[in-house]
Design a protein around this motif. Structure first.
Motif, PDB file in Angstrom:
ATOM      1  N   ASP B   3       0.795  -1.219   0.000  1.00  0.00           N
ATOM      2  CA  ASP B   3       0.000   0.000   0.000  1.00  0.00           C
ATOM      3  C   ASP B   3       0.829   1.272   0.000  1.00  0.00           C
ATOM      4  O   ASP B   3       0.504   2.237  -0.665  1.00  0.00           O
ATOM      5  N   THR B   4       1.911   1.303   0.774  1.00  0.00           N
ATOM      6  CA  THR B   4       2.661   2.548   0.920  1.00  0.00           C
ATOM      7  C   THR B   4       3.456   2.879  -0.337  1.00  0.00           C
ATOM      8  O   THR B   4       3.765   4.040  -0.572  1.00  0.00           O
ATOM      9  N   SER B   5       3.799   1.894  -1.142  1.00  0.00           N
ATOM     10  CA  SER B   5       4.595   2.184  -2.332  1.00  0.00           C
ATOM     11  C   SER B   5       3.698   2.660  -3.478  1.00  0.00           C
ATOM     12  O   SER B   5       4.158   3.313  -4.398  1.00  0.00           O
ATOM     13  N   GLN B   6       2.402   2.335  -3.390  1.00  0.00           N
ATOM     14  CA  GLN B   6       1.502   2.761  -4.441  1.00  0.00           C
ATOM     15  C   GLN B   6       1.200   4.238  -4.291  1.00  0.00           C
ATOM     16  O   GLN B   6       1.074   4.750  -3.178  1.00  0.00           O
ATOM     17  N   LYS B   7       1.097   4.912  -5.430  1.00  0.00           N
ATOM     18  CA  LYS B   7       0.792   6.349  -5.369  1.00  0.00           C
ATOM     19  C   LYS B   7      -0.613   6.573  -4.821  1.00  0.00           C
ATOM     20  O   LYS B   7      -1.491   5.726  -4.972  1.00  0.00           O
ATOM     21  N   VAL B   8      -0.806   7.732  -4.231  1.00  0.00           N
ATOM     22  CA  VAL B   8      -2.145   8.141  -3.801  1.00  0.00           C
ATOM     23  C   VAL B   8      -3.035   8.236  -5.041  1.00  0.00           C
ATOM     24  O   VAL B   8      -2.617   8.757  -6.072  1.00  0.00           O
ATOM     25  N   GLN B   9      -4.242   7.697  -4.943  1.00  0.00           N
ATOM     26  CA  GLN B   9      -5.121   7.613  -6.101  1.00  0.00           C
ATOM     27  C   GLN B   9      -6.243   8.645  -6.005  1.00  0.00           C
ATOM     28  O   GLN B   9      -7.060   8.621  -5.081  1.00  0.00           O
TER      29      GLN B   9
END
Lengths: 712, 292
Positions: B3-9
């Motif tokens: 979750d933390t590596s994924q960009k804010v959507q």
């Protein structure tokens, strides 16, 4: 022009006078597509409907160029009205100029704002002769990828058996005979039903759909249903494949009861005609359903050389394509030029130039347009860099507008308009040349560079010309001065030829409106021969553009270019009810040399502010440059021409520029005799102009002088 | 995916006359998030789920032409239109907010949130409590204004912000709060998160500094959680210094001036907040993984 450009490695002219809009290359990935059109007659009898349809109809031109689906970048509009304070008796069916003004303004507000297209630039010209038919020029710029689903986006390709799809709004009786009524003079009986009423939201849906469908490769090419409706859009597309079969019973109607020919020529708005490969139909129709855009299959293209129109299997029309497009014989008309009798007036002796300037700033053609401008959204899409009004106060009028293309690069485009009908009363040649120069110098003022100065500079320029003239066909009883009117048109065209060649700036599209007369109760009101040049040029880096307002105290003020005794047709003479004789002339060689020097100076960031000189001359330009922040200026006029000529002459190809004190030496060296040092920017908010040591002009607070009749 | 590596959507709605989606998306991209522009029908028909995103955004424009009043038709679609499963989008939005996620509306989007009752939502029942109506001037206007952030606002959108310059572009931006109770509650909880100010930075009802005559000189509202936020002015139209009408003079005065616009700070705020939320949410889980 194209040959001249290509020989110098500049091959950015992609589409010229051959589609709904012209196209030039921005860079290897994208095209700039743009078109300016008039919508005069409809605006005369239904100002709101006429103007909104003008905007939306003009939007469809770049949208439906090539394959279609360009993204709209900006709108621009130029309006010519009668005096809004007219208090005489109106002719039968003539609308009051203020009603026309307000209706047109509202139409532009809704047409642009509700479509999400910023209105970035424009002009309003007042002259009593526009009281019968106003002129409403609408322009739209757009950006299109060079390739759409692997194909050249600007090409229109159609093969026999491709389906004809009508997309967008439905067909009703609105706008039947719109095109033919626009091409005749207006009178008491002109039908308001000939005016279409645009619906920006319906069109926005169709526009969003077109952008997606073209990128998915679902559309082979598209065109706009404007003048002439389906008859014209399919008639034009059918030349590509060589024929078409149209089944009119399939066309969706707003209400029943239309006869087949009415369906075919109705100009109901917000519609596109698309050519679609049969294999792509399912995917296209399902996208239409998702986006709630009505799509109807109304026939197919053929190659048999005929436009074949049917209703329920019965033949409505079957026309040979060759006859349809080339069947009209060419008209031969007569023109005869004679120079008008004109003389320079003797003016009452005055030395109160403060009063003259104050009156000029309050005059109809110079006063602030803020109340109008603020009602147009000029920054939706977040890309407008130079807006119509700038500065800390938001009150400094600008020259060209500047818009960046996207958020990833600093490339952008400058947009300007040149229109000077007053000068046509003295000489239509110099009026036309001056209008062209006005548009060029507005772009040069913001930092635009002339094209083709060096090999492969890639600096596109693209012009739309729009001629609006009164009936110029000679008739001994109804139009006795027809030959002179036509001669004015010829002279306007000669000037255009000379101007494009001198600057190497190409025309890419345009439109003509030839019957701008209003006749009622035995009186005819004809517009003065008018031409608008709408100009765009590439800006390499919008961060280096220049605005018109003074930036800092102690900056040095210069006049760039030369002033001549050219008060003929000026706003100054107008104050005294005089026309004069000495019409401003464009000296193309000297102008080009100055514009080239300015491009070089901007490369070295030598100029802090720059404003072009136009209506009202030097005095008005100086006053306007103080509006942005409340700086003042102290200016000493040089020896030479009489002071009223120096202050108010409207000689072309001139600018007021300011320079930072540390750059003065480099600046003066660069411009040599082309720059005249006038004075300095001051902290107090006073404009003081002196001559031979004594003050000539000192308005109390220049900012307050802008509240003219239109600034309520 | 961690979750933390994924960009804010950020999900940005468009279609039916919405027209500020491109600059809205650019704002999130410049702030380091991923922005997805989606046609309203894809959400209403259930082809796209808002729950796959962190921030739901309603851009400006003229949804459905605004002929019945700005934002009214779209608000009704969200409240009443049911998808195949019989759920309205409002049902989903309530769940979305309850899950700690964020909703933002600009201009027409703000009007939609107000007409829907998501703002200020004092009662928690999502019923309209205030309204936005025609500007006191009676006309649409495009002009730049100065805003002051209410220091007591709890909204993460506005954390650390004090003042902001932004353009307004609307005809119906006048906030009307009827009833002294409603007004008092809004003020007590600092839901009036933005006010129009004069040149000195003091809230004002003087035109044109206050461009529409709004009650409390209010330019924007949040709900009581601070997760739902809407405003009339357009922060997404001031992403770059060069959007400002006075950019050229300011750059002359200060050649080292940042090339970013005030509006971008607001988007950086919310993107950073979502990122930091994720880190705190994920850390205990990671800890338990290590211990097992």
């Amino acid at each position: 022009m194209d040959r001249q450009l290509r020989a110098n490695g500049n091959d950015w002219l992609i589409k010229v006078f051959s589609d709904n809009a012209g196209a030039v290359r921005i860079n290897p990935e994208s095209l700039f597509v743009w078109k300016v059109e008039t919508h005069n007659s409809p605006s005369a009898i239904d100002p709101y409907g006429g103007a909104i349809t003008g905007i939306l109809g003009n939007n469809r031109d770049p949208l439906a160029t090539g394959i279609g689906g360009a993204r709209l970048l900006f709108n621009t509009n130029v309006l010519c009205f009668g005096n809004p304070e007219f208090n005489g008796t109106l002719l039968s069916n003539q609308l009051h100029p203020r009603r026309i003004f307000e209706g047109v303004r509202k139409g532009i507000e809704d047409g642009g704002n509700k479509s999400g297209v910023p209105t970035v630039n424009g002009a309003i010209v007042f002259d009593d002769r526009y009281a019968g038919k106003p002129l409403v020029y609408c322009g739209t710029g757009a950006v299109m990828p060079m390739q759409l689903a692997g194909l050249d986006s600007w090409e229109k390709k159609i093969d026999a058996q491709d389906r004809i799809i009508m997309a967008g709004g439905r067909v009703g009786k609105d706008g039947i005979h719109g095109a033919t009524f626009s091409s005749i003079e207006l009178d008491e009986t002109s039908p308001a039903t000939a005016v279409q009423i645009g619906s920006p939201i319906t069109q926005k849906l169709a526009m969003d759909f077109l952008v997606l469908a073209t990128r998915r490769g679902l559309i082979k090419c598209s065109t706009d249903n404007g003048a002439g409706g389906l008859s014209s859009s399919i008639g034009e597309l059918a030349t590509i494949s060589g024929g078409a079969v149209v089944e009119l019973e399939k066309v969706p109607l707003k209400y029943p009861g239309l006869r087949p020919w009415e369906i075919f020529v109705s100009e109901s708005q917000e519609r596109f005609s698309l050519a679609v490969e049969p294999a792509k139909m399912d995917e296209l129709l399902s996208l239409g359903r998702e986006m709630e855009v009505e799509l109807t299959d109304i026939g197919y293209f053929t190659a048999d050389g005929y436009l074949d129109v049917r209703f329920d299997g019965d033949s409505v029309a079957r026309l040979n394509m060759e006859f349809l497009h080339n069947g009209v014989p060419r008209k031969v008309l007569e023109a005869e030029w004679s120079k008008p009798q004109a003389a320079e007036p003797t003016l009452p002796a005055t030395s109160d130039y403060t009063d003259v300037l104050t009156r000029l700033l309050g005059s109809l053609n110079i006063c602030s347009r803020e109340s109008v401008i603020r009602q147009y959204d000029h920054e939706v899409k977040g890309r407008t860099i130079i807006k119509p009004l700038m500065g800390a106060t938001g009150q400094a009028p600008q020259d060209a507008a500047v818009v960046r293309f996207n958020f990833e690069s600093w490339e952008g485009v400058a947009v300007s308009n040149g229109i000077l009908p007053r000068f046509g009363d003295l000489d239509a040649y110099h009026m036309s040349a001056g209008a062209f120069d006005e548009a060029v110098r507005q772009i040069v003022a913001v930092g635009g560079k002339l094209p083709n100065l060096s090999y492969g500079d890639g600096n596109f320029w693209s012009v739309n010309d729009n001629f609006c003239v009164p009936d110029s066909v000679y008739d001994a009883t109804t139009n006795p001065d027809g030959k002179l009117k036509l001669a004015k048109l010829v002279r306007m065209c000669e000037a255009l030829r000379d101007a494009t060649a001198a600057y190497c700036i190409p025309l890419t599209s345009g439109k003509d409106s030839m019957k701008n007369d209003f006749k009622a109760d035995g009186v005819k009101i004809s517009v003065p021969p008018t031409v608008l040049y709408s100009m765009t040029a590439k800006i390499e880096d919008v961060r280096h553009t220049i605005t018109s307002d003074f930036k800092q105290a102690d900056d040095v003020i210069y006049l760039l270019g030369e002033t001549y005794d050219e008060l003929g047709g000026s706003e100054f003479y107008q104050l005294f009810g005089e026309l004069g004789a000495n019409v401003p002339e464009v000296r193309f060689d000297k102008a080009k040399e100055l514009y080239t020097l300015m491009g070089q100076a901007n490369d070295q960031h030598l100029i802090q502010s720059c404003h072009d000189l136009s209506d009202g001359g030097l005095a008005v330009a100086l006053a306007e440059a103080t509006f942005g922040h409340g700086y003042g200026a102290t200016v000493d006029l040089p020896e030479g021409l009489p002071v009223h000529v120096q202050l108010f002459s409207e000689s072309h190809s001139r600018f007021v520029a300011t320079v930072a004190p540390e750059d003065v030496v480099a600046f003066e060296q660069h411009f040599g005799t082309r720059a005249t040092r006038l004075g300095v920017v001051t902290l107090d908010s006073h404009l003081t102009v002196r001559h031979a040591g004594s003050p000539l002009l000192r308005p109390a607070r220049p900012c307050c002088a802008t509240s003219g009749p239109t600034a309520r | 995916m961690n979750d933390t590596s994924q960009k804010v959507q950020a999900l940005i709605l468009t279609g039916f006359g919405i027209n500020c989606e491109e600059e809205y998306a650019a704002a999130y991209r410049l702030a380091g998030a991923e922005a997805t522009i989606v046609h309203l029908n894809q959400v209403l028909h259930g082809h796209v789920s808002i729950h796959d995103y962190d921030i739901l955004n309603f851009p400006g424009g003229f949804s459905f032409g605004d002929d019945l009043g700005s934002g009214v038709v779209l608000a009704n679609k969200l409240r009443y239109r049911k998808n195949a499963e019989g759920r309205t989008l409002l049902d989903d939005i309530k769940e979305f907010v309850a899950n700690g996620k964020f909703v933002m509306g600009i201009c027409n989007g703000f009007q939609v949130l107000v007409k829907l009752g998501l703002l200020p939502n004092l009662s928690g029942n999502v019923t309209p409590e205030v309204t936005l109506t025609h500007n006191a001037s009676g006309r649409y206007e495009d002009r730049w204004v100065r805003l002051k952030v209410n220091p007591k606002s709890n909204s993460p959108f506005l954390k650390g912000l004090d003042t902001m310059e932004v353009p307004v572009r609307h005809g119906e931006g006048r906030l009307i709060i009827s009833g002294t109770d409603t007004l008092a509650h809004i003020e007590e909880q600092a839901l009036n998160c933005l006010s129009y100010t004069d040149f000195d930075g003091s809230p004002t009802d003087v035109y044109p500094h206050n461009p529409n005559g709004a009650d409390l000189n209010c330019a924007g509202l949040t709900d009581t959680t601070g997760q739902v936020f809407g405003l009339m002015p357009h922060p997404e139209a001031f992403l770059s210094l060069y959007n400002h009408p006075d950019w050229a003079r300011r750059k002359r005065l200060n050649p080292g001036l940042s090339e970013e616009g005030d509006g971008l700070r607001l988007f950086r705020n919310i993107v950073e907040h979502v990122q930091s939320q994720r880190q705190t949410a994920v850390s205990p889980q990671e800890a338990s993984q290590f211990s097992s």
